[in-house]
Design an enzyme around this catalytic site. Structure first.
Site, PDB file in Angstrom:
ATOM      1  CG  ASN A 266      15.387  -9.938   2.840  1.00  0.00           C
ATOM      2  OD1 ASN A 266      14.529  -9.372   3.504  1.00  0.00           O
ATOM      3  ND2 ASN A 266      16.122 -10.921   3.327  1.00  0.00           N
TER       4      ASN A 266
ATOM      5  CD  GLU B 214      17.275 -16.393   4.728  1.00  0.00           C
ATOM      6  OE1 GLU B 214      16.341 -16.430   5.544  1.00  0.00           O
ATOM      7  OE2 GLU B 214      18.207 -15.556   4.782  1.00  0.00           O
TER       8      GLU B 214
END
Length: 400
Positions: free
Chosen positions: A9, A382
């Site tokens: 990310n 996530e």
């Protein structure tokens, strides 16, 4: 096989990652380690912990190191730490998929070009995601890479929930509400039945993803039916440094009367507003709650007020409300903010259990047993959601 699955990310000032066991459907027990490198461009800090939170590595990069060097460093650390293991696949969180992508996809040259077209819609996030994908491709050209979109969970919103009151030719060109934080909402939707039971999970639920970026999503049957963010991730709730909803006339005024350039206005709206702008102190809720400065108190009041307004709007979109769920950094960790929001929501039927709220750790109910509308805390994950998609696309393709 003893391979690794990488989730990455890349943000504006950090590159975060998580490693999972490959070739098995990922669970939280499959997490090997997680961490990343923050404060890029300044004094980058590289830290990695195992799934129990024990530190595996803690060091600093050279001052001023950027994203490219951070990714090379992370990949080098993985290779050194796990010399007998190889990466089987990598997954990335990408903020904007526009109206083209309604599900995760495997990266190819065509996907990259489509992602570039959305940079103007997510200028803080999209360029760094693309750069991370390309950096990994240079380091390991054969590595399968999967992208997961924050917009995908909202892709099938009812048309009326996506329209702006603009001429139809502009709507046809893609100027519409998309919604964001979809990877987080997708995880909460998957976790809801096990935490709150199927009756609540399949009912009328509003999830509040409250962190540096903040939004809310109305779900019916665990599907998105309305959300606070719109065309970009600027809309909706007040955030750490972003404005949230703003009269577009303000932007015209800044352009025409104050002589600000588009770049200056973008910097104002994305980086200098929100909690930071109103308080003049910090974009960190913990700092503001600990402050005696009246401006800090006003910033918190406005943050809570905006959430209360949007909660009422989303309940109207659902035709009622059965449950409220708090997640993300502030939602999971700030009992004080949850208390204030629930107090504002008493008219909707939320009655907080003060003791449960104060001591909530992990997934927990924080409303009293007979509250007409229940309230919950569910930590989001996530990385795990992305890992599941990577496993499904890569392992499914290998099986096929």
């Amino acid at each position: 096989m003893n391979d690794l699955l990488l989730v990455m990310n890349a943000g504006s000032s950090s590159v975060k990652f998580a490693l999972y066991e490959a070739h098995t459907e990922p669970t939280q027990e499959c997490l090997i380690c997680e961490g990343g490198i923050g404060s890029l461009g300044h004094r980058p800090h590289h830290k990695v912990v195992d799934r129990h939170g024990a530190t595996l590595y803690d060091a600093y990069l050279a001052d001023g190191a950027g994203h490219e060097e951070a990714i090379r460093t992370l990949m080098g650390w993985i290779a050194q730490r796990f010399p007998e293991r190889r990466l089987a696949a990598a997954g990335h969180r990408v903020v904007h998929g526009g109206d083209l992508f309604d599900a995760p996809v495997r990266v190819d040259a065509g996907v990259i070009e489509r992602l570039r077209s959305f940079i103007p819609l997510a200028p803080l996030h999209q360029p760094h995601s693309i750069a991370a994908i390309e950096s990994l491709a240079r380091l390991d050209p054969r590595l399968p890479q999967i992208v997961c979109f924050d917009t995908a969970f909202h892709h099938r919103l009812p048309n009326v929930a996506t329209w702006f009151a603009l001429p139809r030719d502009l709507i046809a060109q893609g100027i519409r509400r998309y919604g964001f934080h979809g990877v987080s909402y997708e995880y909460i939707a998957s976790a809801l039945p096990g935490v709150a039971g199927p009756a609540v999970a399949d009912g009328r639920v509003v999830v509040a993803h409250l962190g540096a970026g903040a939004s809310m999503c109305a779900m019916r049957g665990r599907k998105s039916v309305a959300t606070t963010m719109g065309f970009t991730a600027l809309d909706g709730l007040m955030m750490g440094s972003r404005t949230g909803v703003l009269d577009p006339g303000v932007v015209l005024y800044l352009l025409e009367q104050k002589g600000m350039t588009p770049a200056e206005i973008s910097d104002l709206l994305y980086r200098k507003s929100g909690l930071l702008g109103v308080s003049g102190i910090s974009d960190d809720m913990r700092t503001l709650l600990a402050s005696d400065d009246p401006h800090a108190a006003e910033a918190i009041d406005l943050f809570v007020y905006r959430i209360g307004r949007e909660l009422g709007s989303l309940a109207a979109a659902l035709g009622g409300l059965d449950a409220v769920v708090f997640t993300a950094g502030i939602g999971e960790r700030s009992a004080e903010i949850r208390k204030r929001i629930c107090a504002q929501a008493e008219w909707l039927g939320v009655t907080l259990d003060a003791a449960a709220n104060a001591h909530a750790s992990g997934a927990a109910r924080i409303s009293i047993a007979d509250s007409p509308v229940s309230a919950w805390v569910i930590p989001t994950d996530e990385d795990l959601m992305i890992a599941r998609h990577v496993w499904r696309l890569v392992e499914g393709g290998r099986t096929a």
